[in-house]
Motif scaffolding. Structure first.
Motif, mmCIF file in Angstrom:
data_model
loop_
_atom_site.group_PDB
_atom_site.id
_atom_site.type_symbol
_atom_site.label_atom_id
_atom_site.label_comp_id
_atom_site.label_asym_id
_atom_site.label_seq_id
_atom_site.Cartn_x
_atom_site.Cartn_y
_atom_site.Cartn_z
ATOM 1 N N GLY A 168 -6.203 69.186 34.874
ATOM 2 C CA GLY A 168 -4.284 69.658 34.924
ATOM 3 C C GLY A 168 -4.116 70.685 35.577
ATOM 4 N N PHE A 169 -5.093 71.812 35.840
ATOM 5 C CA PHE A 169 -5.411 73.007 35.690
ATOM 6 C C PHE A 169 -5.637 73.256 36.828
ATOM 7 C CE2 PHE A 169 -5.190 73.394 31.204
ATOM 8 C CZ PHE A 169 -4.790 73.736 30.689
ATOM 9 N N LEU A 170 -7.136 73.127 37.138
ATOM 10 C CA LEU A 170 -8.098 73.402 38.937
ATOM 11 C C LEU A 170 -8.903 72.308 38.784
ATOM 12 C CD1 LEU A 170 -8.404 76.765 38.934
ATOM 13 C CD2 LEU A 170 -7.017 75.115 40.605
ATOM 14 N N PRO A 171 -8.700 71.684 39.899
ATOM 15 C CA PRO A 171 -9.774 70.654 40.361
ATOM 16 C C PRO A 171 -10.602 70.841 40.209
ATOM 17 C CG PRO A 171 -8.481 70.881 41.886
ATOM 18 C CD PRO A 171 -8.118 71.098 41.345
ATOM 19 N N ALA A 211 7.576 77.101 38.671
ATOM 20 C CA ALA A 211 6.362 75.834 38.122
ATOM 21 C C ALA A 211 6.161 75.366 39.563
ATOM 22 C CB ALA A 211 5.552 76.063 37.621
ATOM 23 N N GLU A 212 7.156 74.690 39.725
ATOM 24 C CA GLU A 212 7.227 73.555 40.061
ATOM 25 C C GLU A 212 8.108 74.244 42.089
ATOM 26 O OE1 GLU A 212 10.043 70.425 39.146
ATOM 27 O OE2 GLU A 212 8.944 69.455 37.386
ATOM 28 N N GLU A 213 8.482 75.394 42.199
ATOM 29 C CA GLU A 213 8.655 75.280 43.641
ATOM 30 C C GLU A 213 6.694 75.158 44.165
ATOM 31 O OE1 GLU A 213 11.834 78.102 46.152
ATOM 32 O OE2 GLU A 213 11.916 77.935 43.772
ATOM 33 N N MET A 214 6.642 76.318 43.360
ATOM 34 C CA MET A 214 5.154 77.078 43.759
ATOM 35 C C MET A 214 4.327 76.061 43.955
ATOM 36 S SD MET A 214 4.760 80.103 40.885
ATOM 37 C CE MET A 214 3.221 80.941 40.833
ATOM 38 N N THR A 267 1.319 74.319 51.785
ATOM 39 C CA THR A 267 0.674 74.879 52.633
ATOM 40 C C THR A 267 -0.678 75.119 52.869
ATOM 41 O OG1 THR A 267 0.948 76.847 51.293
ATOM 42 C CG2 THR A 267 2.422 77.114 52.693
ATOM 43 N N LYS A 268 -1.492 74.458 51.645
ATOM 44 C CA LYS A 268 -2.398 74.014 51.109
ATOM 45 C C LYS A 268 -3.641 75.519 51.211
ATOM 46 C CE LYS A 268 -2.508 69.538 53.207
ATOM 47 N NZ LYS A 268 -1.275 69.678 52.635
ATOM 48 N N PRO A 269 -3.353 76.747 50.348
ATOM 49 C CA PRO A 269 -3.928 77.821 50.265
ATOM 50 C C PRO A 269 -4.861 77.075 49.152
ATOM 51 C CG PRO A 269 -2.285 77.954 48.727
ATOM 52 C CD PRO A 269 -2.178 76.467 49.543
ATOM 53 N N GLY A 270 -5.464 76.178 49.300
ATOM 54 C CA GLY A 270 -6.283 75.920 48.232
ATOM 55 C C GLY A 270 -5.425 74.659 46.527
ATOM 56 N N PRO A 271 -6.859 75.016 45.550
ATOM 57 C CA PRO A 271 -7.265 74.219 44.835
ATOM 58 C C PRO A 271 -5.625 74.559 44.006
ATOM 59 C CG PRO A 271 -8.737 73.854 45.081
ATOM 60 C CD PRO A 271 -8.328 75.168 46.089
ATOM 61 N N PHE A 272 -4.630 73.745 42.817
ATOM 62 C CA PHE A 272 -3.185 74.613 42.959
ATOM 63 C C PHE A 272 -2.532 73.659 41.543
ATOM 64 C CE2 PHE A 272 1.214 76.369 42.143
ATOM 65 C CZ PHE A 272 1.046 78.055 42.101
ATOM 66 N N SER A 273 -2.033 73.525 41.004
ATOM 67 C CA SER A 273 -2.076 72.601 40.024
ATOM 68 C C SER A 273 -0.222 73.576 39.720
ATOM 69 C CB SER A 273 -2.611 72.135 38.945
ATOM 70 O OG SER A 273 -2.429 72.945 37.924
ATOM 71 N N LEU A 274 1.142 72.317 38.438
ATOM 72 C CA LEU A 274 1.576 73.163 38.141
ATOM 73 C C LEU A 274 0.971 73.916 36.613
ATOM 74 C CD1 LEU A 274 3.667 69.968 37.400
ATOM 75 C CD2 LEU A 274 4.305 71.715 38.747
ATOM 76 N N LEU A 333 -3.583 80.597 34.501
ATOM 77 C CA LEU A 333 -5.295 81.542 35.127
ATOM 78 C C LEU A 333 -5.070 82.960 35.005
ATOM 79 C CD1 LEU A 333 -6.423 78.596 37.941
ATOM 80 C CD2 LEU A 333 -7.208 78.521 35.542
ATOM 81 N N GLY A 334 -3.493 83.048 35.847
ATOM 82 C CA GLY A 334 -3.375 84.643 35.740
ATOM 83 C C GLY A 334 -1.723 84.402 36.158
#
Length: 226
Positions: free
Chosen positions: A33-36, A108-111, A118-125, A130-131
């Motif tokens: 749920g955080f980052l794969p 969070a949902e909009e992000m 746009t697929k900048p890298g692994p991302f989650s709600l 993380l920061g």
């Protein structure tokens, strides 16, 4: 020590992001749920065994390290490519930019929708755990964002840089990257980041705001079959 960045996922999960880690032995992963993403202390059969015990059937986790990534027996390699790790030598002072706003849990949902597009890298709600993240809005909608991802003692990764396709060409990626890098410096850490080696446009942009190549890196996505 800067060698923490040779295996940034492992070092983050055994230091600053330890509370978000799952696993023991020679392997760690971010809690589901955080980052794969997962990392190993070393590339040995025991580390591979420790990693395999952390992965659910059908799950895919990403690796990022200086050494080539070796899949444990029975795992599929979905992605295996090269990246670069860049580190800030000197971040130019950013002028005040009223268009850049802090993003919060309510965004969070909009992000996630922007990151999925746009697929900048692994991302989650839960990526905001993380920061910090910042963005630019147009007509009330988030059209660009950037923030912090992995953290180690004295280092913070600039990540999640993305712009909606309808709003590219306005300089948002550069402005946000410069803003986030400045915020990291103000917090007492040194900014670093990753980009695919093939993404020469992004690498060139980061060079204009004080980043330079530190190391070549290997990226892999490993899937455990159902």
């Amino acid at each position: 020590m800067i060698t923490l960045l040779d295996r940034p996922i492992w070092s983050a999960l055994t230091t600053t992001h330890m509370a978000l880690a799952e696993g023991d032995g020679l392997a760690r992963r971010y809690q589901p749920g955080f980052l794969p993403m997962a990392g190993l202390a070393v590339d040995t059969p025991q580390a591979a065994t420790d990693y395999a015990a952390l992965v659910r059937p059908g799950e895919t986790l990403y690796f990022l390290q200086t050494d080539p990534v070796l899949a444990p027996a029975g795992f599929e390699t979905l992605i295996a490519t090269e990246a670069v790790q860049m580190i800030a030598q000197q971040v130019p002072a950013a002028a005040p930019d009223d268009a850049i706003v802090a993003l919060g849990a309510e965004d969070a949902e909009e992000m996630l929708a922007l990151a999925t597009l746009t697929k900048p890298g692994p991302f989650s709600l839960k990526s905001q755990a993380l920061g910090r993240f910042w963005g630019v809005r147009e007509s009330g909608r988030i059209v660009a964002m950037a923030g912090e991802r992995m953290k180690q003692p004295d280092y913070t990764e600039l990540s999640g840089v993305c712009t909606h396709p309808d709003h590219r060409g306005k300089g948002y990626a550069r402005r946000l990257s410069l803003h986030v890098a400045g915020q990291i410096v103000e917090a007492g850490a040194r900014p670093y980041l990753h980009a695919f080696a093939s993404n020469t446009a992004a690498i060139g942009l980061y060079e204009t705001i004080g980043f330079s190549l530190r190391r070549s890196m290997h990226v892999a996505a490993l899937r455990r079959p159902d």
